[in-house]
Design a protein around this motif. Structure first.
Motif, mmCIF file in Angstrom:
data_model
loop_
_atom_site.group_PDB
_atom_site.id
_atom_site.type_symbol
_atom_site.label_atom_id
_atom_site.label_comp_id
_atom_site.label_asym_id
_atom_site.label_seq_id
_atom_site.Cartn_x
_atom_site.Cartn_y
_atom_site.Cartn_z
ATOM 1 N N THR A 146 31.809 31.129 56.697
ATOM 2 C CA THR A 146 32.182 30.058 55.844
ATOM 3 C C THR A 146 32.747 30.646 54.485
ATOM 4 O O THR A 146 32.395 31.495 53.881
ATOM 5 C CB THR A 146 31.013 29.450 55.473
ATOM 6 N N ARG A 147 33.675 29.992 53.938
ATOM 7 C CA ARG A 147 34.237 30.065 52.727
ATOM 8 C C ARG A 147 33.382 29.741 51.715
ATOM 9 O O ARG A 147 32.821 28.630 51.315
ATOM 10 C CB ARG A 147 35.648 29.331 52.468
ATOM 11 N N ARG A 148 32.838 30.504 50.788
ATOM 12 C CA ARG A 148 31.997 30.347 49.646
ATOM 13 C C ARG A 148 32.621 30.335 48.417
ATOM 14 O O ARG A 148 31.919 29.756 47.477
ATOM 15 C CB ARG A 148 30.939 31.419 49.812
ATOM 16 N N SER A 149 33.763 30.800 48.152
ATOM 17 C CA SER A 149 34.198 30.879 46.927
ATOM 18 C C SER A 149 35.780 31.124 46.995
ATOM 19 O O SER A 149 36.187 31.764 48.034
ATOM 20 C CB SER A 149 33.724 31.664 45.816
ATOM 21 N N ALA A 150 36.732 30.614 46.123
ATOM 22 C CA ALA A 150 38.164 30.792 45.918
ATOM 23 C C ALA A 150 38.290 30.736 44.562
ATOM 24 O O ALA A 150 37.944 29.767 44.007
ATOM 25 C CB ALA A 150 38.823 29.790 46.985
ATOM 26 N N ALA A 151 39.397 31.709 44.178
ATOM 27 C CA ALA A 151 39.837 31.738 42.706
ATOM 28 C C ALA A 151 41.316 32.379 42.591
ATOM 29 O O ALA A 151 41.542 33.233 43.580
ATOM 30 C CB ALA A 151 39.008 32.366 41.809
ATOM 31 N N THR A 152 42.056 32.313 41.454
ATOM 32 C CA THR A 152 43.008 32.747 41.093
ATOM 33 C C THR A 152 42.812 33.653 39.918
ATOM 34 O O THR A 152 42.013 33.176 39.071
ATOM 35 C CB THR A 152 44.371 31.780 40.599
ATOM 36 N N THR A 153 43.016 34.844 39.663
ATOM 37 C CA THR A 153 42.806 35.859 38.800
ATOM 38 C C THR A 153 44.136 36.434 38.190
ATOM 39 O O THR A 153 45.039 36.788 38.875
ATOM 40 C CB THR A 153 42.033 37.004 39.225
ATOM 41 N N GLU A 154 44.211 36.349 36.660
ATOM 42 C CA GLU A 154 45.130 36.874 36.054
ATOM 43 C C GLU A 154 44.523 37.392 34.698
ATOM 44 O O GLU A 154 43.479 37.077 34.219
ATOM 45 C CB GLU A 154 46.279 35.688 35.324
#
Length: 284
Positions: A146-154
């Protein structure tokens, strides 16, 4: 006694021969006749004629062989010209003329389906977690994740550990997108680094070291925040994609066999997602 002028010489002339003829003396025999040897000359003439006849015969034989050979070669060439199939025309590589791309390929080489996403100019779809991690649940080897988190990092280095940030920043990485998938106490983080061109992605991965960091998620212990997690990496087009596997238990530092076993399948899923993106870009 008479004087010397009246002496009688016994009938011999003054030269000692009878009747006054010159005498013959020893050592002065008559010379032999100088008549030529006609038989020898005839033999030589006949030998010369035979030699000339043999030479003429040899020359005629050589000339006949040359003439017959020439006629035979001519006949072969003529026969070949009539019966041989026509030579194939030049190929695209020989003539220098490229074959047109199939309709709907957008000019992409069908041998490399990733070409539409080789560079930013031809890859205009959104770049965000929803585009790369659309599935909330993935099943791998019969086990749900199960996907629990997703994000873009810069900047990009902030999503990495162990020197990977320097490697991708050195090739002008734009951003890193990550998602954490959990199954029981096992956790896998997947990530994609975005570049402007495939050459940058490929160059960066030749110097790969470290790995991406685990992305924090509610109710999941931090994992893969230090070097030591099992990881994978690869490139496709202008993207480099990664996985890192660990434990979702408190501490998150222990190796997790289920996560390690699942990581290659997560990497394959990322590749398929990128290929689907390329196929869509090729239709525009």
């Amino acid at each position: 006694m008479s004087d010397g002028a009246g002496m009688n010489n016994g009938g011999y002339g003054p030269y000692g021969g009878p009747g006054g003829q010159p005498g013959q003396f020893p050592g002065h025999l008559p010379q032999a006749s100088a008549e030529p040897d006609w038989a020898a000359m005839a033999d030589r003439a006949e030998s010369e004629q035979r030699r000339r006849r043999r030479l003429r015969t040899l020359l005629f034989g050589v000339l006949a062989v040359v003439v017959v050979g020439g006629l035979t070669a001519t006949a072969v060439v003529v026969a070949g010209g009539k019966n041989d199939p026509p030579a194939p025309g030049p190929t695209a590589s020989q003539s220098g003329t490229a074959r047109p791309a199939p309709a709907g390929s957008g000019g992409a080489d069908p041998a490399d389906p990733s070409q539409p996403i080789w560079e930013l100019a031809t890859d205009g779809a959104p770049v965000d977690p929803a585009a790369f991690f659309p599935d909330e649940t993935l099943t791998i080897d019969g086990r749900p994740w199960t996907r629990r988190s997703a994000a873009t990092t810069e900047p990009c280095w902030n999503a990495t550990i162990g020197g990977l940030g320097d490697v991708i920043a050195g090739q002008a990485c734009r951003q890193v997108l990550r998602a954490t998938y959990v199954s029981g106490d096992s956790a896998v983080v997947v990530g994609i680094a975005v570049f402007d061109h495939k050459l940058q992605a490929e160059t960066a991965m030749k110097k790969y070291r470290g790995h991406i960091k685990g992305l924090k998620a509610d109710g999941v212990a931090d994992f893969c925040q230090a070097v030591g997690c099992t990881s994978t990496h690869a490139t496709l087009g202008r993207y480099a994609y990664f996985t890192a596997s660990g434990s979702a238990k408190v501490g998150g530092t222990a190796a997790d066999q289920a996560a390690t076993d699942a990581a290659p399948d997560f990497a394959k899923h990322l590749k398929q997602t990128l290929l689907a993106r390329a196929a869509a870009a090729g239709k525009h």
